[in-house]
Design a protein around this motif. Sequence first.
Motif, short mmCIF file in Angstrom:
data_model
loop_
_atom_site.label_atom_id
_atom_site.label_comp_id
_atom_site.label_asym_id
_atom_site.label_seq_id
_atom_site.Cartn_x
_atom_site.Cartn_y
_atom_site.Cartn_z
N ALA A 1 -8.16 -17.14 7.53
CA ALA A 1 -8.30 -16.67 6.14
C ALA A 1 -7.87 -15.22 6.00
N ALA A 2 -8.21 -14.40 7.00
CA ALA A 2 -7.86 -12.98 6.97
C ALA A 2 -6.35 -12.79 6.98
N ASN A 3 -5.65 -13.59 7.78
CA ASN A 3 -4.19 -13.48 7.83
C ASN A 3 -3.55 -13.93 6.52
N VAL A 4 -4.12 -14.95 5.88
CA VAL A 4 -3.60 -15.39 4.58
C VAL A 4 -3.75 -14.27 3.55
N ILE A 5 -4.94 -13.68 3.49
CA ILE A 5 -5.19 -12.61 2.52
C ILE A 5 -4.31 -11.39 2.82
N ALA A 6 -4.16 -11.07 4.11
CA ALA A 6 -3.32 -9.93 4.48
C ALA A 6 -1.87 -10.17 4.08
N ALA A 7 -1.40 -11.40 4.21
CA ALA A 7 -0.03 -11.73 3.81
C ALA A 7 0.16 -11.55 2.31
N ILE A 8 -0.81 -12.03 1.54
CA ILE A 8 -0.75 -11.86 0.08
C ILE A 8 -0.74 -10.37 -0.27
N GLY A 9 -1.61 -9.61 0.38
CA GLY A 9 -1.66 -8.18 0.13
C GLY A 9 -0.36 -7.48 0.46
N ALA A 10 0.29 -7.89 1.56
CA ALA A 10 1.55 -7.26 1.95
C ALA A 10 2.64 -7.51 0.92
N VAL A 11 2.70 -8.74 0.39
CA VAL A 11 3.71 -9.05 -0.62
C VAL A 11 3.46 -8.28 -1.90
N LEU A 12 2.20 -8.30 -2.38
CA LEU A 12 1.87 -7.57 -3.61
C LEU A 12 2.10 -6.07 -3.43
N GLY A 13 1.70 -5.55 -2.28
CA GLY A 13 1.91 -4.14 -2.01
C GLY A 13 3.37 -3.76 -1.97
N GLY A 14 4.21 -4.67 -1.46
CA GLY A 14 5.65 -4.41 -1.41
C GLY A 14 6.25 -4.25 -2.80
N PHE A 15 5.84 -5.10 -3.72
CA PHE A 15 6.35 -4.98 -5.09
C PHE A 15 5.85 -3.70 -5.76
N LEU A 16 4.58 -3.35 -5.52
CA LEU A 16 4.07 -2.10 -6.06
C LEU A 16 4.79 -0.90 -5.45
N ASP A 17 5.11 -1.00 -4.17
CA ASP A 17 5.81 0.06 -3.45
C ASP A 17 7.10 0.44 -4.18
N ASP A 18 7.88 -0.56 -4.57
CA ASP A 18 9.15 -0.29 -5.24
C ASP A 18 8.96 0.24 -6.65
N ARG A 19 7.81 0.01 -7.25
CA ARG A 19 7.56 0.47 -8.62
C ARG A 19 6.91 1.85 -8.67
N ILE A 20 5.93 2.10 -7.82
CA ILE A 20 5.18 3.36 -7.93
C ILE A 20 5.34 4.25 -6.70
N GLY A 21 6.02 3.75 -5.67
CA GLY A 21 6.26 4.55 -4.47
C GLY A 21 5.29 4.23 -3.35
N PRO A 22 5.72 4.38 -2.10
CA PRO A 22 4.87 3.99 -0.96
C PRO A 22 3.64 4.86 -0.78
N LYS A 23 3.72 6.15 -1.12
CA LYS A 23 2.56 7.00 -0.89
C LYS A 23 1.37 6.55 -1.74
N ARG A 24 1.62 6.23 -3.00
CA ARG A 24 0.53 5.78 -3.86
C ARG A 24 -0.06 4.46 -3.37
N VAL A 25 0.80 3.57 -2.88
CA VAL A 25 0.31 2.30 -2.36
C VAL A 25 -0.58 2.53 -1.14
N ILE A 26 -0.13 3.40 -0.23
CA ILE A 26 -0.91 3.67 0.98
C ILE A 26 -2.24 4.32 0.63
N ILE A 27 -2.22 5.29 -0.28
CA ILE A 27 -3.47 5.95 -0.69
C ILE A 27 -4.43 4.94 -1.31
N GLY A 28 -3.91 4.10 -2.22
CA GLY A 28 -4.76 3.08 -2.84
C GLY A 28 -5.34 2.12 -1.81
N ALA A 29 -4.50 1.74 -0.83
CA ALA A 29 -4.97 0.81 0.20
C ALA A 29 -6.04 1.46 1.07
#
Length: 461
Positions: A303-331
Amino acid sequence: MSTHEPLPSPAEAPAPARAGSGRIFSRPVMAWASWDWGSAAFNAVMTTFVFTVYLTSDAFGGEARASQVLGWGLAAAGLLIALLAPVIGQRSDSGGRRKLWLGVNSAIVAVLTALCFFVFPSPEMLILGVALIAAANIFFEFAGVNYNAMLTQVSTPATIGRVSGFGWAMGYVGGIVALVVVLVVFIEPIVPWPGGSSENGLNIRLVAVFSALWFAAFALPVMFTVPEVPRKAAAARVAFFASYGLLVRRVKAIYRQSPHTIYFLLASAVFRDGLAAVFTFGGILAAGTFGFSTSMVIVFAIAANVIAAIGAVLGGFLDDRIGPKRVIIGALVGLLVAGTAILVLGTGSYSFFGINWTADTTFWVFGLLLTLFVGPAQSSSRGYLARLAPVGDEGELFGLYATTGRAVSFLAPALFALCIGLFGSQLYGVIGILVVLLAGLLLLLPVRPPAQVTRAVVPEA
């Protein structure tokens, strides 16, 4: 914007050989991410959940002694990785052999993994097993340096975040599939067959062969799809040990022109150690503190790997929109909140909003929430560095990325153990992990995002 030197012109620093538009489901991206999918057989099966557990069993001379030998073997491997990774990346960049060395190192990992078949359950075989796993770890990290450097070849500046996130997600899901296959074919076979026998460790030894074949098969697509980087026309042949002198000169040049690149390497080394600890100690906490059975730990891991995979995909799209630093800080903030909730609520039963929160319910909810934030932080960290890497020298910088990570990899485990000793309970080991994550966050805050940092131009040999 920074006042450092401007980016080199196309004539001075040609862009890396690209394999396409960077669309997620394009052939080059799928082929590149296939390597991540295949590598999960080594990460999840061999080094985390199956083979190292076998190697530290009583059959190899006692759990304590076997674990100690394995620990020293992996520590030695980590030291060699830290010393060699930047030069390995540098030489593959300059020689135009990034893909070649990805293939060579991947093949070596597959061969070493397959040789684990000959590690029979006997104390005399412990050194062989540890040596094979440690050596495979070294070459796996070398392959990872070249693989990460390829990110700029299969993505564009506008898609680098989502492509990186997709790769991480493929790794998580690949680990799930590989573990399920191992479970139902070798460990608890749903259909009886000779390879499912545990006599003389046969089923576990066959798991090693399966992992080698799995990794080799899924590592092949990138070799036929992503082009090789061009050899640098101005690059002179440098002797191996002379490469370290060149490395020092290049790091100094990066620091002079783009100091925030170095600052990010240092900050990411700290918070990445905290991220690794979330998975390293998650299963230990589930079993030891929250009373999960072995089967429940495996279910939680899936279950943890499934959730982590979903998070990685969603984070990737946010990364391209708001930048990687904001994504990392939020995470990182999300990780701190979820970890604190486990620490505070994991000692009893509480009632909030009409829901009775028992200790195990708390761990299921907030433990999975932790993994949701791990994926985006890992993915955006890779994308962050790819945006800062000097053009044509991505491998060298990702080698430094591996080195700095190894240099501080003792932090979270040491603080985890220290807090348990201070407070007398395994649960309080979470404090150590939270301290490392907080330290990484504080180090990251003053680092400029990639859009405000000029890429350095490093000297050739």
